[in-house]
Design an enzyme around this catalytic site. Structure first.
Site, PDB file in Angstrom:
ATOM      1  N   ASP A 160      -4.815   9.940   9.154  1.00 13.60           N
ATOM      2  CA  ASP A 160      -3.506   9.454   9.588  1.00 13.60           C
ATOM      3  C   ASP A 160      -3.119   9.966  10.966  1.00 13.60           C
ATOM      4  OD1 ASP A 160      -3.073   8.088   7.174  1.00 13.60           O
ATOM      5  OD2 ASP A 160      -2.476   9.952   6.195  1.00 13.60           O
ATOM      6  N   GLU A 211       0.877  -1.177   0.000  1.00 10.77           N
ATOM      7  CA  GLU A 211       0.000   0.000   0.000  1.00 10.77           C
ATOM      8  C   GLU A 211       0.908   1.219   0.000  1.00 10.77           C
ATOM      9  OE1 GLU A 211      -3.208   2.347   2.855  1.00 10.77           O
ATOM     10  OE2 GLU A 211      -2.684   0.271   3.316  1.00 10.77           O
TER      11      GLU A 211
END
Length: 261
Positions: A60, A49
């Site tokens: 995030d 990924e």
């Protein structure tokens, strides 16, 4: 069956599950990020990924935010993402999914993005802030270009939303293990197990669990009920602290969790 789904199916047929490893492009610099991604493939990661740095990474946690901000400060441009995919896929057969927020794709042009990603050898996109209701242009472009599209499902998602994610995804459905942002946790939320079961009831044949997975033991735990485990922050931290060699060692250790027997 897509390349990503084929890899996951093969791991399941072997009595295990897949390990998906995340790293951002351009951290700590472009060349090192490519080498680190290849190191994942060489040390037991089944699907890469590859994150595209973005100025507002709402999903995030601190470790990945710091890494992507470093990449942006170092001059990362979207074209670097395609070049990274091209270089990685020239060195390994492990499929590469790109993780990106949706705004950069729109700004670049959805069809142009799909064409350039396919030309670079990419397998598809993970789009954390795009919901199937608003994904018409991407569904059409990815279908035309033969790219996977991975949508997210959360513990809070309704059954109708889960069905949408299953019907729209190709490759796998990304099951968010817990409510919140990315980052290593001491345990993986038990809600993940229930979410995977609900996705299976909705028709999912391939589900990978992410957010909070950072150890081989947690990978093993997740693969008891899911088809794949996604690890990000632990690998990014290893790269930050010890470079490509540390990433290789961490990936190899995490891969021991895929050996369930």
């Amino acid at each position: 069956m897509s390349a990503v789904e084929s890899v996951i199916a093969a791991r399941k047929a072997a009595g295990s599950g897949a390990l998906v490893g995340y790293l951002p492009v351009g951290f700590p610099d472009f060349e090192s990020s490519v080498d680190a991604a290849v190191a994942l493939a060489e040390n037991g990661v089944d699907v890469i990924e590859l994150g595209l740095p973005y100025s507002d990474p709402v999903m995030d946690g601190t470790v990945i935010q710091q890494a992507t901000q470093t990449a942006l400060a170092g001059g990362f441009r979207l074209a670097d993402g395609f070049e990274a995919v091209r270089r990685i896929t020239s060195r390994t057969d492990v499929p590469v999914l790109v993780m990106t927020y949706w705004n950069p794709v729109v700004q670049y042009g959805v069809d142009r993005f799909a064409d350039d990603l396919a030309a670079a050898g990419g397998a598809g996109l993970i789009t954390p802030d795009l919901i199937p209701d608003e994904a018409g242009p991407w569904l059409a472009a990815s279908e035309r270009a033969g790219l996977d599209r991975v949508f997210l499902a959360a513990p809070s998602s309704t059954d109708a939303r889960l069905r949408q994610a299953v019907e729209s995804s190709r490759g796998f459905v990304y099951a968010v293990s817990t409510m919140g942002i990315t980052g290593a946790r001491s345990d993986v939320d038990s809600a993940a197990r229930s979410l995977v079961a609900r996705l299976r009831d909705a028709g999912a044949t391939s589900t990978c669990v992410g957010l909070g997975i950072s150890t081989a033991a947690q990978v093993r735990e997740v693969l008891e009920y899911a088809d794949g485990a996604i690890v990000g922050s632990a690998l990014v931290r290893a790269l930050a602290d010890g470079g490509v060699d540390a990433v290789a060692r961490t990936a190899a250790e995490l891969a021991t969790g895929t050996r369930l027997a």
